[in-house]
Design an enzyme around this catalytic site. Structure first.
Site, PDB file in Angstrom:
ATOM      1  N   HIS A   1      58.308  36.650  16.951  1.00 58.58           N
ATOM      2  CA  HIS A   1      58.207  37.190  18.297  1.00 58.58           C
ATOM      3  C   HIS A   1      59.227  36.524  19.214  1.00 58.58           C
ATOM      4  CE1 HIS A   1      55.911  37.494  22.262  1.00 58.58           C
ATOM      5  NE2 HIS A   1      56.081  38.752  21.908  1.00 58.58           N
TER       6      HIS A   1
ATOM      7  N   HIS B   1      63.105  38.978  27.922  1.00 60.19           N
ATOM      8  CA  HIS B   1      61.681  39.325  27.969  1.00 60.19           C
ATOM      9  C   HIS B   1      61.407  40.382  29.031  1.00 60.19           C
ATOM     10  CE1 HIS B   1      57.378  39.038  28.202  1.00 60.19           C
ATOM     11  NE2 HIS B   1      57.395  38.428  29.360  1.00 60.19           N
TER      12      HIS B   1
END
Length: 337
Positions: A29, A71
């Site tokens: 991730h 992000h």
């Protein structure tokens, strides 16, 4: 027929010695983001070294239409942009998917300007060791594809990529639609086929429906334990997780990526409770199931698994998930193997 990255990640050097990777898949991730700042070359390289099957970049857009790996499009928490006086005047307030946010946004910078910035650890209080890695540059989507391909050649393992398109409806609203440059990147890199080593994610429904009409690459519908898709007013992820909702998802996607609480809910004290039938229901609909996100720090774990990320992972492996998103791919690989 289920089209999913499990097939794409077969390690094939010749038909005689083809073999399937260990199951379930471990998806790093944002790289090994528990040990290096997220979305950096260092994080991706460490994840591959630790045995991750797939590396995950979140994608946003620059002012000049380049796919940037961050992000969020608001970058004050993940870069040193606040330390650049030449960009001070670009601090502003925007509403992104209904949330008012103040900071610096990628869509106000060209790629050349973004490449002058350096990545910063987003969770510095929880991960102070990551703050030592302060000279990492901002990556493009192409750079992450190149990292995966170089690692595939170096290791003999096919390393997949799982890009997430962030806020496509918002970007379209400001004249920066994401689908066209994204599809061009897939075409350029020969990642359009059903067996391509890629898994395309999005929380928004229409983006995935549109992509399903343009590519055979595996698609994954993301869902959270609360709320609903930004592009579908009135729709909830809870309704999408019912058998009827899953049957609809299966018409355009190959998998669902769900928050762990949708599989193992937590009670008022934060302890894990009886699993839901979501995995079984999704498999019955022909969908693979990916759970997110497995982190080692106690605030992210159920209270009965604090200090025991391997045990938490093993619980989901035993329940039959097809893949996991984790900030600690080394731990996930060891727990699986």
């Amino acid at each position: 027929m289920i089209r999913f990255i499990l097939a794409a990640l077969m390690l094939v050097t010749s038909p005689a010695d083809a073999q399937t990777p260990p199951h379930p898949l471990v998806i790093a991730h944002r790289g090994a983001s528990g040990e290096r700042p997220e979305h950096t070359r260092a994080a991706y390289e460490l994840a591959i070294e630790q045995g991750a099957d797939v590396i995950e970049p979140d994608l946003v857009l620059s002012k000049d239409g380049h796919l940037i790996v961050r992000h969020e499009n608001e970058i004050s928490g993940t870069t040193d942009v606040a330390d650049h006086p030449e960009f001070a005047a670009r601090r502003t307030t925007r509403t992104i998917d209904g949330v008012v946010t103040t900071g610096w946004f990628t869509e106000d910078f060209t790629l050349a300007e973004l490449e002058t910035l350096r990545a910063r650890e987003r969770l510095a209080t929880l991960r102070p060791g990551n703050t030592a890695f302060a000279d990492e540059t901002i990556l493009t989507f192409q750079a992450v594809i190149d990292i995966a391909r170089a690692a595939t050649a170096r290791t003999g393992r096919v390393i997949g990529v799982a890009p997430e398109l962030k806020h496509p409806t918002y970007f379209a609203s400001i004249g920066l639609p994401m689908e066209a440059p994204f599809l061009e990147a897939l075409r350029t890199n020969a990642l359009m086929a059903a067996d391509s080593p890629i898994m395309v994610q999005c929380f928004e429904v229409e983006t995935l429906r549109s992509l399903a009409r343009s590519t055979d690459a595996p698609l994954l519908q993301l869902m959270a334990a609360s709320g609903g898709p930004a592009d579908q007013p009135g729709m909830t992820y809870a309704a999408m997780a019912t058998p009827d909702g899953l049957a609809t998802i299966a018409t355009y996607a190959d998998a669902i990526g769900v928050e762990t609480a949708m599989i193992v809910p937590r009670d008022a004290s934060g302890a894990s409770t009886t699993p839901t039938p979501l995995i079984e229901d999704a498999h019955a609909a022909g969908l693979n199931v990916v759970a997110w996100t497995f982190r080692a720090e106690d605030p992210f774990l159920s209270t009965d698994y604090r200090g025991d990320l391997p045990g938490w992972l093993k619980r989901f492996y035993a329940l039959g998930v097809d893949a996991v998103f984790t900030d600690f791919p080394g731990v996930a690989v060891q727990a699986r193997d």
